[in-house]
Write an enzyme that holds these catalytic residues in place. Structure first.
Site, PDB file in Angstrom:
ATOM      1  N   ASP A  55     -31.469 -18.957 -32.289  1.00 51.25           N
ATOM      2  CA  ASP A  55     -31.248 -18.609 -33.712  1.00 51.25           C
ATOM      3  C   ASP A  55     -31.200 -16.932 -33.914  1.00 51.25           C
ATOM      4  O   ASP A  55     -32.127 -16.297 -34.389  1.00 51.25           O
ATOM      5  CB  ASP A  55     -32.021 -19.027 -34.843  1.00 51.25           C
ATOM      6  CG  ASP A  55     -33.486 -18.602 -34.740  1.00 51.25           C
ATOM      7  OD1 ASP A  55     -33.782 -18.184 -33.756  1.00 51.25           O
ATOM      8  OD2 ASP A  55     -34.359 -18.874 -35.632  1.00 51.25           O
ATOM      9  N   GLU A  56     -30.303 -16.526 -32.885  1.00 46.94           N
ATOM     10  CA  GLU A  56     -30.234 -15.098 -32.685  1.00 46.94           C
ATOM     11  C   GLU A  56     -28.829 -14.714 -32.419  1.00 46.94           C
ATOM     12  O   GLU A  56     -27.945 -14.261 -32.967  1.00 46.94           O
ATOM     13  CB  GLU A  56     -31.143 -14.457 -31.628  1.00 46.94           C
ATOM     14  CG  GLU A  56     -31.225 -13.026 -31.707  1.00 46.94           C
ATOM     15  CD  GLU A  56     -32.644 -12.578 -30.660  1.00 46.94           C
ATOM     16  OE1 GLU A  56     -32.817 -11.525 -30.431  1.00 46.94           O
ATOM     17  OE2 GLU A  56     -33.359 -13.615 -30.605  1.00 46.94           O
ATOM     18  N   TRP A  59       0.884  -1.253   0.041  1.00 43.69           N
ATOM     19  CA  TRP A  59       0.054   0.122   0.027  1.00 43.69           C
ATOM     20  C   TRP A  59       0.820   1.491   0.188  1.00 43.69           C
ATOM     21  O   TRP A  59       0.141   2.363  -0.094  1.00 43.69           O
ATOM     22  CB  TRP A  59      -0.917   0.100   1.170  1.00 43.69           C
ATOM     23  CG  TRP A  59      -2.277  -1.075   1.187  1.00 43.69           C
ATOM     24  CD1 TRP A  59      -2.836  -1.250   0.203  1.00 43.69           C
ATOM     25  CD2 TRP A  59      -2.275  -1.956   2.124  1.00 43.69           C
ATOM     26  NE1 TRP A  59      -3.647  -2.175   0.509  1.00 43.69           N
ATOM     27  CE2 TRP A  59      -3.438  -2.930   1.773  1.00 43.69           C
ATOM     28  CE3 TRP A  59      -1.620  -2.605   3.379  1.00 43.69           C
ATOM     29  CZ2 TRP A  59      -3.704  -4.064   2.128  1.00 43.69           C
ATOM     30  CZ3 TRP A  59      -2.145  -3.436   4.007  1.00 43.69           C
ATOM     31  CH2 TRP A  59      -3.208  -4.385   3.452  1.00 43.69           C
ATOM     32  N   GLU A  88     -34.477 -14.181 -19.885  1.00 39.10           N
ATOM     33  CA  GLU A  88     -35.025 -13.052 -20.518  1.00 39.10           C
ATOM     34  C   GLU A  88     -36.329 -12.647 -19.984  1.00 39.10           C
ATOM     35  O   GLU A  88     -36.440 -11.342 -19.858  1.00 39.10           O
ATOM     36  CB  GLU A  88     -35.054 -13.511 -22.063  1.00 39.10           C
ATOM     37  CG  GLU A  88     -35.676 -12.657 -22.946  1.00 39.10           C
ATOM     38  CD  GLU A  88     -35.555 -12.855 -24.539  1.00 39.10           C
ATOM     39  OE1 GLU A  88     -35.499 -12.150 -25.376  1.00 39.10           O
ATOM     40  OE2 GLU A  88     -35.678 -14.135 -24.459  1.00 39.10           O
ATOM     41  N   TRP A 130     -31.412   1.893 -26.760  1.00 37.04           N
ATOM     42  CA  TRP A 130     -30.637   0.822 -27.631  1.00 37.04           C
ATOM     43  C   TRP A 130     -29.522   1.687 -28.342  1.00 37.04           C
ATOM     44  O   TRP A 130     -28.189   1.283 -27.965  1.00 37.04           O
ATOM     45  CB  TRP A 130     -31.360  -0.083 -28.501  1.00 37.04           C
ATOM     46  CG  TRP A 130     -32.038  -1.311 -27.963  1.00 37.04           C
ATOM     47  CD1 TRP A 130     -31.488  -2.580 -28.187  1.00 37.04           C
ATOM     48  CD2 TRP A 130     -33.049  -1.294 -27.017  1.00 37.04           C
ATOM     49  NE1 TRP A 130     -32.374  -3.406 -27.534  1.00 37.04           N
ATOM     50  CE2 TRP A 130     -33.351  -2.632 -26.793  1.00 37.04           C
ATOM     51  CE3 TRP A 130     -33.956  -0.235 -26.216  1.00 37.04           C
ATOM     52  CZ2 TRP A 130     -34.381  -2.998 -25.866  1.00 37.04           C
ATOM     53  CZ3 TRP A 130     -34.988  -0.780 -25.338  1.00 37.04           C
ATOM     54  CH2 TRP A 130     -35.049  -1.950 -25.226  1.00 37.04           C
TER      55      TRP A 130
END
Length: 890
Positions: free
Chosen positions: A483-484, A50, A758, A545
């Site tokens: 499928d993403e 430290w 999700e 987004w």
């Protein structure tokens, strides 16, 4: 409610011997320094003690026999500018640090070997080599084997004089390398997924020890991957980046004299179809072990009947070829089944006890031609694998045995999200099964931990960690199974603070932001996921987004204190905020166009997840205020004073527009939802303290009226506990956090979840899967609450940027008797641990070298107690946990 009397601070003496524990480059702690892309890499290090050293010198050995030494500021250990001449392509140096302590003692660090990659495009002198310049779309393609022979003697080179051998390589597709019959790297899914039209990452591999005197062979496994395989939802897209699958590979030998020789392989390449008969990221891999040519990547192999591949000139592909900014994808853990069950169908079901991103590794013995199939799923529904959420990602691997005794196999160019696997047509009974699950993700360094006296809360935190691991497979994705598997901007926008508190994700996110800026330039706005694939999803500017363009680099800066990420992303940040301002017509009120709003509001019907109780334009305008304010601060930090003033005015205009449109004079918020009030509180959108206080009371009333169940979606959930804390209702935040009835954070935990779902109700209480067409059991976004657990429950947070000023302010509640958090930050380890026994509250704090902390004991009204580096103990009195329990049950 609580009192604090006579707090006691007992500070342990600092360690007297300070040494360098670790050195790293840029923000790539724990990563390799081989093949770096910077000519002037910045240096950071961590001290083991430290004390601040009296002096620090950096020594560079450039292998010429001459040492270079530069003194640097001993009070800083982060991102020190390179004090030597710039590195050139291929340059290798060793760097070490010399520490002089305050008492005169001295110590040296271990040397760090740094080697530059190919820094200029002109360094590349080879074409792409393609076994398949094009292929029919709509069906899975095979993988390929490529090989090239070489002998250094043919180049007039004595093998004994080779001091270094490097392969610089990348691909249109995915690839793995071998030399002389053996793999040369543990990297997987290389070169990873980038916006290939703009940038392509290459890998640098040290193959010096793989070479042998005489003939040598380079071998390549190659398949479609993200480049031309099917990617995206709603049927997906084939050949998204080009029709070819190809490899770019440059082999160089450095002699003991320093001479660099490029091995001309262009005319040596041969190829054939591999045993991988078909492969897709979503579909799985089909492999016939009978088709593996034994010794195919060794010099003695006869490849006379192999075909000659096509040459594709590098000049026809203008994408930048870059060194990686983050660590590669690797196998990070291996799991054995927790249970094995023989089903009436004859299949054998394996439960690995954890939902993961990865694949199976099997060891099997069967007759030649015996074919077995490996099925994957996250959950069980009605006694069967729950495959409906996978949509068209069938996730089935097929293996055909060679018949040569025990065979070990794992797919190469696919990845699945699963906890359960079923073996179809396994040769033998359950006693002979030798199968394990290999966990695969970006090999980031773990930096954050949390623990408490509440088992459900600990499991929730562990689920967040696992969902981050499973969704950081080269880039931050939404899910690893269906499928993403796309880089959704909204998910990482809300999750970045949590991500940075758990793992060293800086390099991964830095690279992803480069792709965001490229895609933003092409699309005219920030697309909803990056890299962008035109697969049918609406492509319009979207609040929360698109705001990732501003918020993600800002959070990286706040964590590390590195303004370079702000400078690198400044044009992207400006372009987004300016676009939104233009969409408001300069009014600041964003009330037109496509929006996702508070996505996945639990009240939304399964088939319409965007139907939120909260006005989507309220969300949009609030985010415009937030990002304009951030950008004003960024401009000021970077010295763009005119921009700073312009964005401050823009933010003020948007805040006024928000108030006029969505706030009453008393502080009532239009929509009158938990999300709308939480946004207004956390984003500081009220004109007065009285308005905010009124809204805070209303927020608490709404949360109580819901029975302390979640009523928020993607936008509201990450901030609701903070909003309640701002409103002075930390007890309500605890009741919300610890609720285990649907919908809540702990409901999935009560249902056995090992990752974040999700949807709040991805699985219904009766064990059935949510009927919506979009249901994942592995999404990190709603797990952003882990950041609150670190900062408020345990009490470990920062003030300012770069972790130089810590704030230790635990808020005990919820009946918890202890909680702790630890973060291995830019300056070293910071930690906090508190316990409650009756009315006695004990707090232990660790502050790393170079940092200070303000300690605010629970219930205190002062400004806090300042402490410096070291370990500190505090003791005071506070409300007993039993009283929390009574309040929780009231």
């Amino acid at each position: 409610m609580s009192t604090t009397t006579n707090p006691i601070n007992r500070a342990n003496p600092a360690i007297t011997t300070t040494v360098i524990a670790e050195i790293w480059l840029e923000n790539r702690r724990g990563s390799s320094a081989l093949g770096i892309g910077e000519s002037r890499p910045r240096l950071s290090w961590q001290l083991s003690g430290w004390d601040t050293p009296a002096a620090v010198d950096i020594e560079l050995n450039d292998n010429s026999g001459e040492l270079h030494v530069e003194a640097v500021d001993p009070t800083t250990t982060r991102l020190i500018d390179w004090p030597f001449s710039p590195l050139r392509s291929r340059t290798q140096v060793q760097v070490r640090l010399h520490i002089t302590q305050q008492d005169g003692g001295e110590s040296w660090s271990e040397p760090l070997t740094i080697e530059a990659g190919l820094l200029e495009r002109d360094d590349w002198a080879v074409p792409f080599i393609s076994p398949s310049p094009s292929a029919a779309a709509g069906t899975l393609r095979p993988g390929f084997l490529l090989r090239a022979d070489f002998d250094p003697a043919d180049l007039g080179t004595d093998s004994a004089r080779i001091s270094r051998a490097r392969i610089y390589s990348t691909a249109h597709g995915m690839y793995e390398l071998e030399i002389n019959g053996a793999p040369v790297s543990d990297e997987l899914l290389a070169p990873g997924w980038t916006s290939y039209s703009h940038r392509l990452r290459y890998q640098t591999t040290d193959v010096t020890r793989r070479l042998r005197p005489g003939g040598n062979t380079v071998g390549v496994w190659l398949a479609d991957g993200w480049y031309r395989g099917r990617i995206g939802f709603d049927g997906g897209v084939w050949d998204a980046y080009g029709p070819d699958v190809s490899v770019l590979l440059q082999l160089e030998l450095t002699l003991d004299s320093g001479t660099v020789i490029r091995v001309p392989l262009e005319n040596s390449w041969r190829y054939r179809v591999s045993p991988i008969q078909a492969t897709g990221l979503y579909e799985g891999e089909t492999y016939d072990a009978r088709e593996l040519p034994i010794g195919w990547s060794t010099p003695d192999f006869d490849s006379a009947d192999w075909a000659t591949p096509h040459r594709l000139e590098l000049s026809d592909y203008p994408a930048e070829i870059e060194a990686p900014t983050g660590p590669p994808v690797r196998v990070t853990e291996t799991l054995r089944p927790t249970s094995t069950e023989l089903l009436p169908s004859g299949r054998i079901r394996l439960d690995f006890g954890q939902n993961i991103a990865g694949r199976l590794r099997i060891r099997v013995s069967g007759p030649a031609g015996h074919q077995l199939r490996l099925h994957h799923a996250e959950v069980i529904e009605d006694g069967l694998l729950g495959i409906r959420p996978l949509r068209t990602a069938i996730s089935i691997d097929t293996y055909t045995c060679s018949g040569d005794g025990f065979e070990e196999w794992s797919p190469r160019f696919t990845i699945h999200g699963f906890q359960y696997a079923e073996l179809e047509n396994w040769p033998g009974d359950t006693d002979g099964i030798d199968v394990e699950a290999v966990v695969i993700h970006t090999d980031m360094e773990r930096t954050g931990w949390f623990d408490s006296s509440h088992a459900g809360l600990n499991r929730l935190h562990e689920n967040v960690v696992w969902s981050m691991r499973d969704n950081f497979v080269d880039l931050p994705t939404d899910c690893p199974q269906r499928d993403e598997r796309a880089g959704w901007t909204g998910d990482i926008q809300v999750f970045t603070p949590t991500a940075l508190s758990l793992y060293g994700a800086h390099g991964t996110l830095t690279g992803w932001l480069r792709d965001l800026a490229f895609e933003q330039r092409d699309q005219g706005h920030v697309p909803n996921f990056v890299p962008w694939i035109e697969c049918g999803f609406p492509n319009f500017p979207t609040a929360a987004w698109g705001d990732a363009a501003v918020i993600v680099p800002w959070e990286l800066y706040r964590h590390d204190g590195d303004p370079r990420i702000l400078a690198d992303q400044y044009d992207s940040m400006k372009a987004w905020v300016d676009l939104v301002s233009s969409l408001t017509g300069g009014t600041g009120l964003w009330n037109t166009g496509f929006q996702l709003g508070d996505w996945l509001d639990p009240a939304a019907p399964p088939e319409n997840p965007g139907t939120s109780q909260t006005d989507k334009y309220l969300v949009a305008t609030a985010y415009h205020v937030k990002t304009a304010r951030i950008l004003a601060d960024v401009a000021q930090i970077l010295g763009h004073t005119a921009d700073a003033e312009r964005y401050r005015v823009m933010a003020d205009t948007a805040a006024a527009a928000f108030g006029d449109e969505y706030l009453s004079e008393t502080g009532r918020v239009v929509s009158d939802t938990v999300t709308s009030i939480a946004i207004a509180l956390v984003f500081d959108l009220f004109a007065s303290e009285e308005q905010a206080a009124h809204a805070g009371r209303r927020l608490n009333d709404l949360v109580r009226a819901s029975g302390f169940h979640i009523t928020t979606g993607f936008v509201g959930t990450p901030i609701i506990c903070d909003a309640l804390t701002i409103a002075g209702s930390v007890d309500s935040a605890y009741r919300l956090l610890l609720q285990d009835e649907l919908p809540s954070w702990l409901y999935p935990v009560s249902m056995g979840a090992t990752t974040i779902w999700e949807r709040w109700d991805s699985m219904l209480p009766d064990g059935s899967i949510n009927p919506g067409g979009m249901t994942s059991f592995n999404h990190y976004a709603l797990g952003a609450v882990a950041d609150f657990m670190h900062r408020v429950v345990a009490g470990l947070s920062t003030e300012g940027v770069g972790s130089r000023r810590l704030r230790i302010a635990p808020r005990p509640g919820g009946g918890l008797t202890h909680a702790s958090a630890e973060h291995r930050g830019p300056l070293g380890t910071a930690s906090v641990a508190w316990t409650r026994v009756g009315t006695t509250f004990d707090l232990d704090v660790e502050v790393p070298a170079g940092a200070t902390a303000t300690v605010v004991l629970p219930g205190s009204t002062g400004e806090g107690l300042p402490v410096g580096p070291g370990r500190h103990h505090f003791s005071s009195t506070f409300t007993p946990a039993e009283q929390d329990q009574r309040e929780l049950s009231s």
